[in-house]
Design a protein around this motif. Structure first.
Motif, PDB file in Angstrom:
ATOM      1  N   ASN A  70       0.843  -1.197   0.000  1.00  0.00           N
ATOM      2  CA  ASN A  70       0.000   0.000   0.000  1.00  0.00           C
ATOM      3  C   ASN A  70       0.877   1.245   0.000  1.00  0.00           C
ATOM      4  OD1 ASN A  70      -2.733  -1.291   0.534  1.00  0.00           O
ATOM      5  ND2 ASN A  70      -1.501  -2.107   2.212  1.00  0.00           N
ATOM      6  N   LYS A 108       4.113  -3.840   4.116  1.00  0.00           N
ATOM      7  CA  LYS A 108       2.676  -3.540   3.993  1.00  0.00           C
ATOM      8  C   LYS A 108       2.464  -2.128   3.462  1.00  0.00           C
ATOM      9  CE  LYS A 108      -0.566  -6.494   5.484  1.00  0.00           C
ATOM     10  NZ  LYS A 108      -1.761  -6.723   4.665  1.00  0.00           N
ATOM     11  N   GLN A 133      -7.563  11.743  -0.690  1.00  0.00           N
ATOM     12  CA  GLN A 133      -8.295  11.935   0.565  1.00  0.00           C
ATOM     13  C   GLN A 133      -8.304  13.437   0.837  1.00  0.00           C
ATOM     14  OE1 GLN A 133      -9.287   8.925   2.166  1.00  0.00           O
ATOM     15  NE2 GLN A 133      -8.454   8.072   0.265  1.00  0.00           N
ATOM     16  N   LYS A 140      -8.986  10.141  10.336  1.00  0.00           N
ATOM     17  CA  LYS A 140      -9.518   9.593   9.073  1.00  0.00           C
ATOM     18  C   LYS A 140      -8.456   8.755   8.365  1.00  0.00           C
ATOM     19  CE  LYS A 140     -12.396  13.236   7.278  1.00  0.00           C
ATOM     20  NZ  LYS A 140     -12.531  14.163   6.181  1.00  0.00           N
ATOM     21  N   LYS A 143      -7.633   5.531  10.216  1.00  0.00           N
ATOM     22  CA  LYS A 143      -8.711   4.544  10.078  1.00  0.00           C
ATOM     23  C   LYS A 143      -8.545   3.820   8.735  1.00  0.00           C
ATOM     24  CE  LYS A 143     -13.697   4.304  10.401  1.00  0.00           C
ATOM     25  NZ  LYS A 143     -14.903   5.088  10.242  1.00  0.00           N
ATOM     26  N   LYS A 144      -8.321   4.592   7.697  1.00  0.00           N
ATOM     27  CA  LYS A 144      -8.175   4.032   6.355  1.00  0.00           C
ATOM     28  C   LYS A 144      -6.975   3.072   6.320  1.00  0.00           C
ATOM     29  CE  LYS A 144      -8.850   4.812   1.744  1.00  0.00           C
ATOM     30  NZ  LYS A 144     -10.105   4.496   1.215  1.00  0.00           N
ATOM     31  N   SER A 146      -5.403   1.576   8.855  1.00  0.00           N
ATOM     32  CA  SER A 146      -5.475   0.371   9.688  1.00  0.00           C
ATOM     33  C   SER A 146      -6.393  -0.664   9.038  1.00  0.00           C
ATOM     34  CB  SER A 146      -5.868   0.672  11.131  1.00  0.00           C
ATOM     35  OG  SER A 146      -7.152   1.182  11.156  1.00  0.00           O
ATOM     36  N   LYS A 147      -7.376  -0.186   8.284  1.00  0.00           N
ATOM     37  CA  LYS A 147      -8.238  -1.107   7.539  1.00  0.00           C
ATOM     38  C   LYS A 147      -7.400  -1.880   6.497  1.00  0.00           C
ATOM     39  CE  LYS A 147     -12.947  -0.393   5.952  1.00  0.00           C
ATOM     40  NZ  LYS A 147     -13.744   0.616   5.271  1.00  0.00           N
ATOM     41  N   LEU A 148      -6.559  -1.141   5.782  1.00  0.00           N
ATOM     42  CA  LEU A 148      -5.706  -1.783   4.767  1.00  0.00           C
ATOM     43  C   LEU A 148      -4.726  -2.745   5.420  1.00  0.00           C
ATOM     44  CD1 LEU A 148      -4.860   1.319   2.563  1.00  0.00           C
ATOM     45  CD2 LEU A 148      -6.259  -0.633   1.897  1.00  0.00           C
ATOM     46  N   SER A 150      -5.134  -4.550   7.959  1.00  0.00           N
ATOM     47  CA  SER A 150      -5.724  -5.799   8.441  1.00  0.00           C
ATOM     48  C   SER A 150      -6.240  -6.659   7.294  1.00  0.00           C
ATOM     49  CB  SER A 150      -6.839  -5.500   9.441  1.00  0.00           C
ATOM     50  OG  SER A 150      -7.831  -4.713   8.815  1.00  0.00           O
ATOM     51  N   GLU A 151      -6.097  -6.168   6.046  1.00  0.00           N
ATOM     52  CA  GLU A 151      -6.602  -6.953   4.908  1.00  0.00           C
ATOM     53  C   GLU A 151      -5.664  -8.084   4.544  1.00  0.00           C
ATOM     54  OE1 GLU A 151      -7.448  -4.143   1.788  1.00  0.00           O
ATOM     55  OE2 GLU A 151      -9.319  -3.564   2.773  1.00  0.00           O
TER      56      GLU A 151
END
Ligand code: FES
Length: 151
Positions: A70, A108, A133, A140, A143-144, A146-148, A150-151
Motif C-alpha cells: 500500500n 505492507k 483523501q 480519518k 482509520k483508512k 489500519s483497515k488496509l 488488516s486486509e
C-alpha cells in the motif's frame, strides 16, 4: 511472492527495444526491480546494466527499492502544511512504525511525502493507493490505513 521472473523475461524477445516493457512487467509483478532482476533483464536484452540502471532511475514509475503493498502519499506543500499535514504525516508514520518516509519492514506500507499534489483547494490532502483523501485528518487517515493493514 509466487511470480516466476523467468516467465516474465520469456514474454519478450531478447532485444534491447524490449527493455522498458520487461522492466514495467517486473515492476508491476514485484512492486520493484531488484538488482538480480535487473541483471537478468540485461542478460536477456543485451542492454548494459549502467544503461538499464539509468532508465530505472530516470522514470519515477520504476523503483529499485522494495515498496509496500500500500502506498500512502502525504502532501507537505505549503497549502497542506499550513493546514497541519506535517503532524498528520508524523502521526501516520508513528502508527505504522516508521521514523521517516519509507517502507515498513513487513512491506505492507510505503509512505512518501510530496510537495504538492495539485489539489491545494482540498488541503490537507493525502493519497492512499491512488485515492485522493481531501481535507484529511489524522483519525480519518489512520482509520483508512489500519483497515488496509488488516486486509
Ligand atoms: S500543497 Fe498540498 S495539494 Fe498543493
Amino acid at each position: 511472492m509466487d511470480i516466476d521472473i523467468d516467465e516474465i523475461i520469456e514474454r519478450y524477445p531478447g532485444k534491447p527495444e524490449y527493455l522498458i516493457f520487461l522492466m514495467q512487467d517486473i515492476q508491476a509483478a514485484f512492486n520493484y526491480i531488484s538488482p538480480e532482476a535487473l541483471t537478468l533483464v540485461c542478460d536477456h536484452t543485451g542492454v548494459p546494466e549502467s544503461q538499464a540502471y539509468a532508465v530505472a532511475t530516470f522514470y519515477g514509475s520504476f523503483s529499485l527499492e522494495p515498496k509496500g503493498e500500500n502506498m500512502v502519499q502525504v502532501c507537505l506543500g505549503t497549502a497542506c502544511h499550513l493546514k497541519g499535514s506535517g503532524l498528520i504525516a508524523e502521526n501516520l508514520m508513528r502508527s505504522i512504525g516508521l521514523e521517516e518516509p519509507g517502507t515498513t519492514e513487513d512491506l505492507k506500507f510505503t509512505v512518501e511525502t510530496v510537495n504538492c499534489l495539485g489539489a491545494c483547494a482540498l488541503a490537507p490532502v493525502a493519497v492512499v493507493n491512488g485515492d485522493y483523501q481531501p481535507k484529511v485528518t489524522s483519525p480519518k487517515l489512520m482509520k483508512k490505513v489500519s483497515k488496509l493493514g488488516s486486509e
